[in-house]
Design an enzyme around this catalytic site. Structure first.
Site, PDB file in Angstrom:
ATOM      1  N   CYS A  49       1.339  14.572 -18.093  1.00 58.30           N
ATOM      2  CA  CYS A  49       2.330  15.569 -17.554  1.00 58.30           C
ATOM      3  C   CYS A  49       3.790  15.101 -17.818  1.00 58.30           C
ATOM      4  O   CYS A  49       4.496  16.048 -17.956  1.00 58.30           O
ATOM      5  CB  CYS A  49       1.993  15.577 -16.073  1.00 58.30           C
ATOM      6  SG  CYS A  49       0.293  16.462 -15.643  1.00 58.30           S
TER       7      CYS A  49
ATOM      8  N   CYS B 110       8.211 -10.116   8.947  1.00 61.52           N
ATOM      9  CA  CYS B 110       9.195 -10.057  10.132  1.00 61.52           C
ATOM     10  C   CYS B 110       8.772  -9.867  11.480  1.00 61.52           C
ATOM     11  O   CYS B 110       8.929 -10.524  12.466  1.00 61.52           O
ATOM     12  CB  CYS B 110      10.253  -9.177   9.736  1.00 61.52           C
ATOM     13  SG  CYS B 110      11.636 -10.157   8.668  1.00 61.52           S
TER      14      CYS B 110
END
Lengths: 138, 257
Positions: free
Chosen positions: B75, B218
């Site tokens: 595509c 974190c």
């Protein structure tokens, strides 16, 4: 009348009132702290976590932080009671502080499950750290 | 001759203004906080470990899969043309959905709708590799989130999360990455948290990983409960951070310590 007199006397002693607000004068555990144990807590990056942000006279720990003031001279700058308050909950002095509250769980949100309702340090660990910091007079 | 001189002069003005823009922009990629050895590892495609994943991603790009028996290339053609600038825009609103999705989700939408193949595992190596291959086609291009009201709402939600304190250590993202960026946390320089290089090869992981994985690291450090997999909070933070880094060049795939 006696109350007014007491208020007048207190107002003559601003230093002592400020010291009360600026410190926790008594041991949290009822026991004195041990400076050697306190040093080990400060040096341990998963227990005290102190050296993540602070530097200090602990040369064997090479990787130290500079987000916060050096711990050197902490015992000169502050009394044990002032150090204790800053460890317990530094938000009481500065609501915007980056310093974690080491002995308070109030006002915290989304705490990890394994740390829920637990303080970072125990009462005796706080005393040990206070005792160590109080020795830092250079 | 005059025209040439004019062109040279104009080019000079352009370069000078670009240099001024770079000199005055206080934003810094985490790349600049690394030592020369790691910078060299990122810059050299034969040394950057993320490039092995990019090669795997290129193979996936060309592979016919699903009941439709189509490859990405069937595509989209040449990725260097069709995918140029795509990664610099995500997260973005994409049809057939009416809400912002990240690049990995966009790729999986193609898998399930056009290729009629099973979705690749979220944050699995196959999807990370294909994302890295697609992201490489935007290397050096400025981060450019589209103007979109639904995306703007998500960016605002992310900005709020970024400033919100959480966890036992009572820190926010901003406590470190805004207020103390450039200072040392346990000896390591705190970066400004611009997501210019994702997916990154992080030496600590010994693997390619997503921004979500970095955010979870974190959260664990702050002793906060990580959001569950696929939670909207990660996407909101990513949308905010990409907007905050708008205009900065993508330097993916990055290497980080």
């Amino acid at each position: 009348m006696r109350g007014v007199l007491a208020a007048c006397l207190l107002s003559l002693l601003p230093g002592s009132v400020a010291a009360q607000q600026d410190s926790i004068p008594h041991s949290l555990s009822g026991q004195p702290g041990d400076p050697a144990r306190g040093r080990a807590i400060v040096a341990n990056r998963t227990v005290g976590l102190c050296l993540l942000c602070h530097s200090g006279p602990i040369p064997e720990e090479r990787f130290q932080g500079n987000l916060a003031p050096s711990l050197e001279g902490a015992g000169l700058r502050s009394t044990p009671g002032q150090l204790r308050l800053r460890l317990v909950d530094a938000r009481r002095l500065n609501p915007d502080t980056i310093m974690p509250p080491y002995y308070r769980t109030e006002g915290l949100t989304r705490v990890a499950r394994n740390f829920q309702d637990k303080t970072i340090l125990s009462a005796q660990q706080i005393e040990d750290v206070v005792a160590y910091l109080a020795t830092l007079k250079d | 001759m005059i025209r040439l001189r004019l062109a040279v002069a104009l080019a000079g003005v352009f370069c000078a203004s670009l240099a001024v823009a770079q000199a005055t922009d206080p934003r810094r990629s985490g790349y600049l906080e690394m030592g020369p050895a790691l910078q060299k590892m990122q810059d050299d495609d034969t040394a950057n470990p993320a490039m092995l994943f990019v090669q795997a991603g290129a193979a996936t790009w060309a592979e016919k899969v699903g009941t439709a028996g189509k490859s990405c290339a069937d595509c989209h053609g040449d990725a260097a043309v069709s995918m140029r600038g795509v990664a610099a825009r995500y997260p973005a609103v994409t049809p057939p959905l009416d809400r912002p999705v990240d690049l990995g989700r966009r790729i999986n939408l193609c898998r399930t709708t056009h290729q009629q193949a099973p979705a690749l595992e979220a944050e699995g190596n196959d999807l990370l590799a294909l994302s890295a291959f697609v992201t490489l086609q935007s290397r050096g291009l400025p981060i450019a989130p589209p103007e979109d009201s639904k995306l703007a709402a998500m960016q605002a939600q992310g900005a709020d999360l970024y400033k919100r304190r959480q966890g036992q250590l009572n820190l926010s993202c901003a406590s470190c990455h805004d207020d103390n960026a450039g200072r040392k946390l346990a000896g390591a320089t705190i970066p400004q948290a611009h997501p210019t290089g994702y997916p990154i090869y992080r030496l600590e992981w010994q693997a390619l990983g997503s921004l979500k994985r970095r955010l979870r690291n974190c959260l664990v450090g702050m002793r906060a409960e990580p959001w569950e997999e696929g939670a909207a909070e990660y996407l909101a933070l990513e949308a905010y951070l990409m907007d905050r880094a708008r205009g900065m060049p993508l330097d993916a795939p990055g290497v980080r310590p």
